[in-house]
Design an enzyme around this catalytic site. Sequence first.
Site: not given
Ligand code: NAD
Ligand code: WQD
Length: 349
Positions: A126, A153, A157, A298
């Site tokens: 991430s 979190y 990572k 935030r």
């Molecule tokens: P998500 O929560 O939709 O998917 C993650 C899945 O993992 C879920 O279905 C959850 O039930 C499962 N899970 C969690 N812990 C588990 C465990 N111990 N055993 C088995 N299953 C488990 O999230 P996502 O958005 O699809 O994210 C997927 C990956 O990408 C994650 O590793 C997240 O950290 C990473 N990521 C997501 C974002 C984002 O903004 N969505 C951004 C950067 C990185």
């Molecule tokens: C986006 C923008 C908020 C909600 C997060 C995780 C990051 C990664 C991606 C996992 C920001 C603004 C949001 C709201 C708002 N995930 N906002 N009102 O914070 O960039 O990143 O998701 O790895 O680790 O921190 O994403 O979608 O929460 O916010 O104004 O109700 O929208 O301030 O600028 P973020 P987000």
Amino acid sequence: MQTVLVTGGAGYIGSHTILELIDAGFEVVSVDNYVNSNSSTYDRIFELSGKRIDYYEVDLRDLEATKQIFTDHPNMVGVIHFAALKSVPDSVANPIFALDNNNSSLNNIAKCCVEFNVPNLIFSSSCSVYGNVMPEDLPVTEQTELKKAESPYAYSKQNGEVLLEFLTNVSDLHAICLRYFNPVGAHISGQIGELPSKRVNNLIPVITQAAAGVIPHFTVFGGDWPTRDGSCIRDYIHVTDIANAHVLALQKQMDGSYTECFDIINLGSGDGVSVFEAIAAFEKASGVKAPYEVGPKRDGDVETIYSNPQKAAEVLGWIPKYGIDEMMSSAWKWQLRMKELGIAKHKMD
Ligand code: NAD
Ligand code: WQD
């Protein structure tokens, strides 16, 4: 058939990646404990792909149950490890739980890959690993120095990446860490999308929920940031483009042309979009107003972060296909689909 294990496959990015893997001709096995998802995802994958995949309900912290999946699938060529708890605020509130879940799950998957000779692992990292990015660090490249993690979190990572680098030095495992920026939107059909068990805090879902009347309005976190319109800037990327990058990374590992046994690649578009620009793009794509108010900043937000996407293009040949209009129109289609399915509100409470 070449089998790929997708962990967290019932979740948001996992489910979209399963569709892309099926499309690319892989046999897919999924594992999830549904802590933030639902097994009904597999029905929607079937509706879209015509393929019923094999899936397990296992908590990946359980090593023996995880080993059984590998034993059952001796033809496994790779693992794409999505499973994690991704909520930043939840990890701050409960650091031990988040770290234990994310680190133990990766440890077990990595152990099994080595023990069962599965050579390829792709890890969901991430942009949060970069910590509090300064304007002079932009656009962020893979060489940008990692600062202190701002949350448990992000720390999980950073830890995951370090573990895999050490492990690939002393084993036959090949690992790629893909650092996603802000994955958004839904499958372009609108038939599959993010269906979390918990309330979501991310921008695009709150925009679509406000527009659909699921919530009365949302708050823009700060209107006086030193940016072009006073709101924060992020690098949004369509979830199917993110999914597709995993297929490219795995194919690259498998065709033997990958010279590195450990690598890190950013997945972003390279374009910064402000919160107000995102709202305007949503309203243009959907024709619907998303009610909001401008509120205080935030805690923990950075002003601006976006990626330099050059390495993903050079190494993987990955060029994102979808722009902000498709991100918004697909997110809106999925919001309307959830309403049809009767899952628009209670899932978000
Ligand atoms: P998500 O929560 O939709 O998917 C993650 C899945 O993992 C879920 O279905 C959850 O039930 C499962 N899970 C969690 N812990 C588990 C465990 N111990 N055993 C088995 N299953 C488990 O999230 P996502 O958005 O699809 O994210 C997927 C990956 O990408 C994650 O590793 C997240 O950290 C990473 N990521 C997501 C974002 C984002 O903004 N969505 C951004 C950067 C990185
Ligand atoms: C986006 C923008 C908020 C909600 C997060 C995780 C990051 C990664 C991606 C996992 C920001 C603004 C949001 C709201 C708002 N995930 N906002 N009102 O914070 O960039 O990143 O998701 O790895 O680790 O921190 O994403 O979608 O929460 O916010 O104004 O109700 O929208 O301030 O600028 P973020 P987000």
